[in-house]
Write a protein that holds these residues in place. Structure first.
Motif, PDB file in Angstrom:
ATOM      1  N   VAL A   1      -8.685   1.400   8.247  1.00  0.00           N
ATOM      2  CA  VAL A   1      -8.368   2.159   7.033  1.00  0.00           C
ATOM      3  C   VAL A   1      -6.930   2.658   7.071  1.00  0.00           C
ATOM      4  N   LEU A   2      -6.509   3.217   8.216  1.00  0.00           N
ATOM      5  CA  LEU A   2      -5.157   3.759   8.328  1.00  0.00           C
ATOM      6  C   LEU A   2      -4.099   2.657   8.226  1.00  0.00           C
TER       7      LEU A   2
ATOM      8  N   TRP B   1      -3.959   1.528   4.481  1.00  0.00           N
ATOM      9  CA  TRP B   1      -3.310   2.589   3.704  1.00  0.00           C
ATOM     10  C   TRP B   1      -1.841   2.742   4.096  1.00  0.00           C
TER      11      TRP B   1
ATOM     12  N   VAL C   1       2.101   6.271   8.328  1.00  0.00           N
ATOM     13  CA  VAL C   1       0.842   6.994   8.497  1.00  0.00           C
ATOM     14  C   VAL C   1       1.121   8.489   8.532  1.00  0.00           C
TER      15      VAL C   1
ATOM     16  N   TYR D   1       0.320   0.024   2.623  1.00  0.00           N
ATOM     17  CA  TYR D   1       0.572   0.297   1.202  1.00  0.00           C
ATOM     18  C   TYR D   1       1.659   1.368   1.050  1.00  0.00           C
ATOM     19  N   GLU D   2       1.565   2.430   1.844  1.00  0.00           N
ATOM     20  CA  GLU D   2       2.538   3.516   1.776  1.00  0.00           C
ATOM     21  C   GLU D   2       3.944   3.030   2.127  1.00  0.00           C
TER      22      GLU D   2
END
Length: 395
Positions: free
Chosen positions: A134-135, A138, A379, A141-142
């Motif tokens: 998940v991290l 995400w 992250v 994407y960030e």
């Protein structure tokens, strides 16, 4: 480093230096890959033999390939394909390493709660793998999205009334590199122009690579609009990538390269000194004429005028305080980029991100960075395009 300080042209040869470096690298690789292997594959999972062997071979193969890919990607030959793979692997293994350590804390809790193996270890494995996945999704994407705007108000007591409300947009650490981000660069420029800035500042680390290699990605910087000035200083990564050529290229794109110099901007009858210094690593880079020099940067400026200083690293704030700077703009830290790396950043830098005060006069704004370095992940450290609105003191 002052102009008068000498810089060693060639480092002294130290016996065993290469052996110590190899030992450090081997130890780091063993920990980075070994801890996740222990947690996900060995531990008490009691996997079938085929799963255990496949997982072990996979971890060992990647661990052996990683330094070769990193050397090929970031070494003298600079193969972008190898760099993309190596950087991505670094990000993946960092997240797995961090959450494997936390997973072993969970294992202790489960042990106390009376949960036995293999159930205990398989719960930990599922938690570590799931959270890491998940991290990483995400975080990627960030890293790849166009940065959000972070709005900051800064009061500068010496700022004249004519400059009240001055809009300064800060870009930093764009790190154009092995991943093609020309579209991303155009998106950043579009956001900046919508903000209608008076000044746009770039505080360095434009790219990882020479101008010839990253020209297309940097090209949209030439379309940035500012009412009063577009200004730029070098970061430490310029000194791996042809610093003087980047200084000249930014000038060709219409930016003022503040190579230990300043410009004066005026509005409403009031003026502001906008100065810049080279990165603190410049003196040791061997690039002729490059070194951090606050006195040269401010030479000839009216001491009664407020000073906005561009300096890549927050650590350069010491020189800013000594020279009466009102506001320093910096980047470099990336806000840590991938938690919990920010703890290591704080060992080297006085500030991680945000607005801080140093001494009676000087303020420092440290950006989390507009792009990313190396691993294409962010992250718990989002990127930013910073809009700083400068205010004069109210009567």
């Amino acid at each position: 480093m002052s102009v008068g300080e000498t810089v060693e042209a060639e480092p002294r040869r130290r016996p065993g230096r290469a052996a110590r470096f190899a030992l450090v690298v081997a130890t780091v690789l063993l920990l980075l890959f070994g801890v996740p292997w222990w947690t996900l594959i060995w531990s008490g999972n009691d996997w079938p033999t085929g799963v255990f062997v496949t997982g072990t071979v996979l971890f060992a193969g990647v661990a052996l390939a990683f330094p070769l890919l990193m050397f090929s990607g970031h070494g003298a030959r600079h193969h972008d394909g190898a760099a993309r793979i190596a950087d991505t692997l670094l990000g993946v293994v960092w997240v797995l390493f961090v959450w494997s350590i936390l997973g072993n804390v969970l294992s202790l809790v489960l042990r106390v709660a009376g949960v036995d193996d293999p159930a205990r270890s398989r719960i930990v494995t599922a938690a570590v793998a799931g959270i890491s996945l998940v991290l990483l999704l995400w975080g990627h994407y960030e890293a790849m999205r166009v940065s959000r705007v972070r709005r900051v108000d800064v009061t500068i007591p010496r700022l004249g009334a004519g400059l009240d409300g001055l809009r300064v947009v800060l870009l930093t650490d764009t790190h154009y590199g092995p991943i093609d981000r020309e579209r991303w660069s155009r998106g950043v420029t579009a956001v900046v122009n919508r903000l209608e800035p008076d000044i746009v500042a770039h505080t360095g680390d434009i790219a990882d690579g020479e101008v010839a290699e990253r020209r297309a990605m940097a090209a949209p910087l030439g379309d940035v609009r500012a009412a009063l000035a577009r200004v730029y200083v070098t970061g430490n990564h310029e000194y791996f990538s042809g610093a003087q050529r980047w200084v000249e290229h930014m000038a060709s794109l219409g930016w003022e390269a503040l190579h230990n110099r300043h410009v004066i901007v005026t509005r409403g009858g009031d003026s502001l000194v906008v100065a810049g210094v080279d990165d603190r690593t410049a003196a040791g880079s061997g690039v002729p004429g490059h070194h951090m020099d606050h006195e040269a940067a401010l030479g000839g400026a009216d001491p009664a005028l407020p000073i906005l200083l561009l300096a890549h690293q927050p650590q350069q704030i010491t020189g800013a305080v000594a020279h009466g700077v009102d506001l320093q703009l910096s980047g470099h830290t990336h806000g840590g980029q991938m938690w919990p790396f920010h703890y290591l950043v704080r060992l080297d830098q006085p500030v991680l991100q945000g607005l801080s005060r140093h001494g009676e006069r000087t303020q420092l704004y440290t950006s989390r960075g507009t792009g990313f370095w190396g691993p294409p992940f962010r992250v718990f450290a989002p990127s930013e395009i910073t809009l700083l609105t400068l205010h004069a003191s109210r009567p």
